[in-house]
Motif scaffolding. Structure first.
Motif, short mmCIF file in Angstrom:
data_model
loop_
_atom_site.label_atom_id
_atom_site.label_comp_id
_atom_site.label_asym_id
_atom_site.label_seq_id
_atom_site.Cartn_x
_atom_site.Cartn_y
_atom_site.Cartn_z
N VAL A 2 0.83 -1.19 0.00
CA VAL A 2 0.00 0.00 0.00
C VAL A 2 0.87 1.25 0.00
CG1 VAL A 2 -2.00 -1.04 1.11
CG2 VAL A 2 -0.18 -0.07 2.53
N ASP A 3 0.31 2.31 -0.57
CA ASP A 3 0.92 3.64 -0.53
C ASP A 3 0.20 4.42 0.56
OD1 ASP A 3 1.18 6.52 -1.18
OD2 ASP A 3 2.26 5.81 -2.94
N LEU A 4 0.95 5.03 1.45
CA LEU A 4 0.36 5.73 2.60
C LEU A 4 0.63 7.22 2.52
CD1 LEU A 4 1.52 3.28 5.43
CD2 LEU A 4 -0.74 3.37 4.34
N ASN A 5 -0.40 8.00 2.84
CA ASN A 5 -0.22 9.45 2.93
C ASN A 5 0.44 9.80 4.26
OD1 ASN A 5 -1.52 9.59 0.51
ND2 ASN A 5 -3.35 10.60 1.27
N GLU A 16 1.60 2.68 15.53
CA GLU A 16 0.26 2.17 15.21
C GLU A 16 0.16 1.74 13.74
OE1 GLU A 16 -0.34 4.84 18.76
OE2 GLU A 16 0.79 4.97 16.88
N VAL A 17 0.82 2.49 12.87
CA VAL A 17 0.81 2.13 11.45
C VAL A 17 1.54 0.81 11.23
CG1 VAL A 17 1.66 2.80 9.17
CG2 VAL A 17 0.58 4.50 10.64
N LYS A 18 2.68 0.65 11.88
CA LYS A 18 3.42 -0.61 11.77
C LYS A 18 2.56 -1.78 12.24
CE LYS A 18 8.18 1.10 12.27
NZ LYS A 18 9.39 1.08 13.13
N GLU A 23 -0.74 -6.54 11.12
CA GLU A 23 -1.98 -7.28 11.38
C GLU A 23 -2.70 -7.63 10.08
OE1 GLU A 23 -6.19 -6.70 13.85
OE2 GLU A 23 -4.55 -5.26 14.10
N ALA A 24 -2.62 -6.73 9.10
CA ALA A 24 -3.29 -6.96 7.82
C ALA A 24 -2.43 -7.75 6.83
CB ALA A 24 -3.68 -5.62 7.20
N GLY A 25 -1.19 -8.04 7.21
CA GLY A 25 -0.30 -8.74 6.31
C GLY A 25 0.13 -7.90 5.12
N LEU A 26 0.26 -6.60 5.35
CA LEU A 26 0.62 -5.67 4.28
C LEU A 26 1.97 -5.03 4.55
CD1 LEU A 26 -2.82 -3.84 3.88
CD2 LEU A 26 -1.85 -5.53 2.31
#
Length: 284
Positions: A2-5, A16-18, A23-26
């Motif tokens: 994913v690309d994150l802003n 929290e992002v990590k 958790e989502a396997g991304l």
């Protein structure tokens, strides 16, 4: 991937992002600093106020740090507010110099990272400074650094009157295609429609170009469903992209190249139709 802003949602930190990605396997492929919002309405790199330019660069430097923390591939630069709206509004030489010099300063400070410029012809500015594949390559040549490239948005290329396949080939030939994302539109606006709903043949040619050049990047979606369910829209695009992948396996590339050598448009179209439409018969 994913690309994150960046900055993240208020109250959300890097830890929290990590955790959410794990958790989502991304994993994050890129970080996009928000230099395109209203506070940079007169530009980020090209703002007439040096203090605003400095603020924008600080934000991009922070985003570079996040790329390192998340192990992402690049900082994605979408300078949507850099440009002009009216004739005589700007000094074009000065504007271009600010755009090029700003990118050089940013990328030069982080030689270990890649910086991918996402070009677009217009919107939110009436005319954006980085507006095409060719102009982006000219700017990158002037920047003179090895870690600046392009993220090619299929819809932006359509919207700008380009052939996305031709734009991809140009960028690949110069070693500057760092990433891409796909969607669709009616060419009059950046509609961000579901992939393959309008331009089936052109999206197939785009991925054919990536295949024959052994481009190994990630296939990313950039869609904005206003009325449709976003998950269903993503699944429909993924279904189509899987068919594109199968279609490329079915395509008689040697026969296609022979037809292209003759500029035999009808034979080329028949070969493409046979491969792409056969690939859609298998839904998996």
């Amino acid at each position: 991937m994913v690309d994150l802003n960046y900055p993240f949602t208020a109250g959300v930190g890097l830890s929290e992002v990590k955790d959410a990605l794990a958790e989502a396997g991304l994993a994050a492929i890129g970080i996009t600093p928000e230099i395109y919002l209203r506070r940079f309405s007169k530009g980020a790199f090209t703002n007439p106020d040096p203090a605003v330019r400095s603020t924008a660069l600080d934000l991009m430097h922070e985003a570079a740090g996040v790329v390192r923390e998340l192990g992402a591939d690049y900082v994605k630069i979408w300078p949507g507010q850099d440009g002009w709206d009216y004739p005589f509004q700007v000094d074009h030489r000065q504007l271009w110099a600010l755009a090029v010099d700003g990118m050089r300063e940013l990328a030069g400070a982080h030689p270990d990272l890649k910086f991918a410029i996402e070009y677009k012809p217009r919107e939110p500015r009436v005319h954006m400074t980085w507006d095409s594949a060719a102009r982006s390559l000219l700017g990158i040549q002037q920047i003179g650094l090895d870690n600046v490239g392009v993220l090619l948005d299929f819809g932006h290329s359509l919207y700008g009157g380009e052939s996305p396949a031709d734009a991809a080939q140009l960028l690949i030939d110069h070693g500057r295609l760092y990433g891409m994302d796909v969607n669709d539109n009616l060419r009059g606006w950046d509609d961000d429609l579901v992939v393959g709903t309008v331009h089936l043949t052109e999206i197939f040619e785009f991925f054919y170009t990536l295949r024959v050049n052994n481009w190994e990047g990630v296939w990313q979606l950039d869609q904005f469903p206003f009325r449709e369910d976003s998950v269903a829209a993503a699944r429909l695009s993924i279904r189509f992209l899987k068919a594109v992948h199968r279609g490329l396996d079915l395509l008689d590339i040697q026969a296609l190249r022979e037809a292209q050598h003759r500029q035999d448009a009808l034979t080329a179209q028949r070969l493409v139709q046979d491969a792409l439409l056969r690939s859609m018969a298998v839904d998996r």
